[in-house]
Motif scaffolding. Structure first.
Motif, PDB file in Angstrom:
ATOM      1  N   LEU A 150      32.388  55.465  32.048  1.00  0.00           N
ATOM      2  CA  LEU A 150      32.430  55.922  33.441  1.00  0.00           C
ATOM      3  C   LEU A 150      33.670  56.781  33.692  1.00  0.00           C
ATOM      4  N   ALA A 151      34.801  56.357  33.133  1.00  0.00           N
ATOM      5  CA  ALA A 151      36.028  57.137  33.281  1.00  0.00           C
ATOM      6  C   ALA A 151      35.856  58.519  32.666  1.00  0.00           C
ATOM      7  N   ARG A 152      35.282  58.572  31.482  1.00  0.00           N
ATOM      8  CA  ARG A 152      35.029  59.852  30.808  1.00  0.00           C
ATOM      9  C   ARG A 152      34.102  60.730  31.665  1.00  0.00           C
ATOM     10  N   GLY A 153      33.070  60.123  32.242  1.00  0.00           N
ATOM     11  CA  GLY A 153      32.121  60.871  33.060  1.00  0.00           C
ATOM     12  C   GLY A 153      32.744  61.440  34.320  1.00  0.00           C
ATOM     13  N   LEU A 154      33.548  60.638  35.014  1.00  0.00           N
ATOM     14  CA  LEU A 154      34.212  61.112  36.235  1.00  0.00           C
ATOM     15  C   LEU A 154      35.204  62.224  35.909  1.00  0.00           C
ATOM     16  N   ALA A 155      35.934  62.064  34.803  1.00  0.00           N
ATOM     17  CA  ALA A 155      36.883  63.100  34.386  1.00  0.00           C
ATOM     18  C   ALA A 155      36.141  64.385  34.015  1.00  0.00           C
ATOM     19  N   GLY A 156      34.983  64.227  33.382  1.00  0.00           N
ATOM     20  CA  GLY A 156      34.178  65.383  33.017  1.00  0.00           C
ATOM     21  C   GLY A 156      33.652  66.125  34.233  1.00  0.00           C
ATOM     22  N   ALA A 157      33.514  65.414  35.355  1.00  0.00           N
ATOM     23  CA  ALA A 157      33.067  66.033  36.608  1.00  0.00           C
ATOM     24  C   ALA A 157      34.237  66.629  37.390  1.00  0.00           C
ATOM     25  N   GLY A 158      35.449  66.562  36.796  1.00  0.00           N
ATOM     26  CA  GLY A 158      36.600  67.222  37.408  1.00  0.00           C
ATOM     27  C   GLY A 158      37.681  66.318  37.949  1.00  0.00           C
ATOM     28  N   ALA A 159      37.437  65.001  37.990  1.00  0.00           N
ATOM     29  CA  ALA A 159      38.426  64.089  38.567  1.00  0.00           C
ATOM     30  C   ALA A 159      39.605  63.864  37.622  1.00  0.00           C
ATOM     31  N   ARG A 160      40.738  63.567  38.221  1.00  0.00           N
ATOM     32  CA  ARG A 160      41.877  63.030  37.474  1.00  0.00           C
ATOM     33  C   ARG A 160      41.677  61.515  37.472  1.00  0.00           C
ATOM     34  N   VAL A 161      41.591  60.924  36.278  1.00  0.00           N
ATOM     35  CA  VAL A 161      41.201  59.517  36.184  1.00  0.00           C
ATOM     36  C   VAL A 161      42.361  58.652  35.718  1.00  0.00           C
ATOM     37  N   ILE A 162      42.536  57.531  36.402  1.00  0.00           N
ATOM     38  CA  ILE A 162      43.541  56.542  36.019  1.00  0.00           C
ATOM     39  C   ILE A 162      42.805  55.380  35.351  1.00  0.00           C
ATOM     40  N   ILE A 165      38.763  57.676  44.743  1.00  0.00           N
ATOM     41  CA  ILE A 165      37.605  56.973  44.186  1.00  0.00           C
ATOM     42  C   ILE A 165      38.097  55.722  43.466  1.00  0.00           C
ATOM     43  N   LEU A 166      37.485  54.594  43.760  1.00  0.00           N
ATOM     44  CA  LEU A 166      37.762  53.356  43.023  1.00  0.00           C
ATOM     45  C   LEU A 166      36.474  52.872  42.390  1.00  0.00           C
ATOM     46  N   VAL A 167      36.518  52.616  41.092  1.00  0.00           N
ATOM     47  CA  VAL A 167      35.395  51.972  40.399  1.00  0.00           C
ATOM     48  C   VAL A 167      35.862  50.598  39.945  1.00  0.00           C
ATOM     49  N   ASN A 168      35.323  49.566  40.580  1.00  0.00           N
ATOM     50  CA  ASN A 168      35.655  48.186  40.218  1.00  0.00           C
ATOM     51  C   ASN A 168      34.736  47.753  39.077  1.00  0.00           C
ATOM     52  N   ASN A 169      35.214  47.957  37.852  1.00  0.00           N
ATOM     53  CA  ASN A 169      34.395  47.700  36.674  1.00  0.00           C
ATOM     54  C   ASN A 169      34.818  46.454  35.885  1.00  0.00           C
ATOM     55  N   ALA A 170      36.058  46.015  36.022  1.00  0.00           N
ATOM     56  CA  ALA A 170      36.545  44.887  35.216  1.00  0.00           C
ATOM     57  C   ALA A 170      35.605  43.693  35.344  1.00  0.00           C
ATOM     58  N   ALA A 222      24.740  58.589  37.778  1.00  0.00           N
ATOM     59  CA  ALA A 222      24.736  57.729  38.963  1.00  0.00           C
ATOM     60  C   ALA A 222      26.157  57.485  39.468  1.00  0.00           C
ATOM     61  N   ALA A 223      27.097  57.306  38.537  1.00  0.00           N
ATOM     62  CA  ALA A 223      28.492  57.078  38.929  1.00  0.00           C
ATOM     63  C   ALA A 223      29.083  58.310  39.613  1.00  0.00           C
TER      64      ALA A 223
END
Length: 258
Positions: free
Chosen positions: A29-41, A93-98, A231-232
């Motif tokens: 999911l992190a890779r996907g969001l970054a691929g869509a342009g986001a800076r991901v933490i 954006i927050l993704v609660n995945n843990a 979807a993410a």
């Protein structure tokens, strides 16, 4: 019109925090969001594993930072979110995945395992969601995506506590949407079905289980983590600005059939 529609999925300029993202679904999911342009933490407890994951994504030309903290500790979460907001910038954006899994017959399920599972799967969503939302409320915008599961709807032998935890995440997602929707925040759930990850490798290799699962799934296959990315991105982008309190199941149709 087409350009405007595609632009609504663009995450350029947004900052996303993905918990539990050093491996598996969180990493995808992190890779996907970054691929869509986001800076991901990226977040996890193990700083070394986190940095290794970040290096992989940086090697792909993606914008990635890391924040190692325990999502089950209210004190650690509050401090970490405050630090990110002050030093990195607004979390859009927050993704609660843990999350975690423990398997045992319910009558033999250890009390300590119950509490550990609930802390990881439910408490973390509340703690991180609340800490991030307090900042989002002032800005009157934000996207929160809570990772649910087909077990938010369906049970399986030996995982009753996990099913209970994911049912709780589903309803917490709805509650967050109800309380925070008035502040311009959209809170939705993403519910994966059965996916090939490090955690499910034994099940994937179990021919009997795989045969049962593929036969039970209308799409007739296991999910690949890449199947979750679209979807993410949708739930994290302007394309979903009027979607709130919804659980989007990406499960090949498992929840649609007996």
């Amino acid at each position: 019109m087409t350009n405007n529609v595609l632009k609504s999925f663009d995450l350029t300029g947004r900052t996303a925090l993905v918990t539990g993202s050093s491996a598996g679904i969180g990493f995808a999911l992190a890779r996907g969001l970054a691929g869509a342009g986001a800076r991901v933490i990226l977040n996890a407890r193990n700083a070394a594993k986190l940095e290794a994951a970040a290096e992989v994504l940086r090697g792909e030309g993606l914008q990635v930072l890391t924040a190692a903290f325990d999502v089950t500790s209210g004190e650690a979460v509050t401090a970490a979110i405050a630090r990110i907001e002050a030093e990195v910038g607004a979390i859009d954006i927050l993704v609660n995945n843990a999350g975690m899994q423990r398997r045992a017959p319910l009558d033999q399920f250890a009390e300590a395992d119950w509490h550990e599972l609930m802390k990881t799967n439910v408490d973390s969503v509340f703690l991180v969601g609340q800490a991030v939302a307090r900042h989002m409320i002032g800005r009157r915008r934000g996207k929160i995506v809570n990772i649910c599961s087909v077990q938010s709807e369906l049970g399986r032998p030996g995982i009753a506590p996990y099913t209970a935890s994911k049912g709780a995440v589903k309803m917490l997602t709805k509650g967050m949407a109800i309380d925070w929707g008035q502040h311009g925040i959209q809170v939705n759930g993403l519910g994966p079905g059965y996916f090939k990850t490090e955690l499910t490798d034994a099940l994937v290799k179990n021919e009997e289980f795989t045969q049962w699962l593929v036969g039970r799934t209308p799409s007739r296959r296991w999910g690949d983590v890449e199947d979750l990315v679209g979807a993410a991105v949708f739930l994290s982008s302007d394309a979903s600005n009027f979607v709130n309190g919804h659980i989007l199941y990406v499960d090949g149709g498992v929840t649609a059939t007996l």
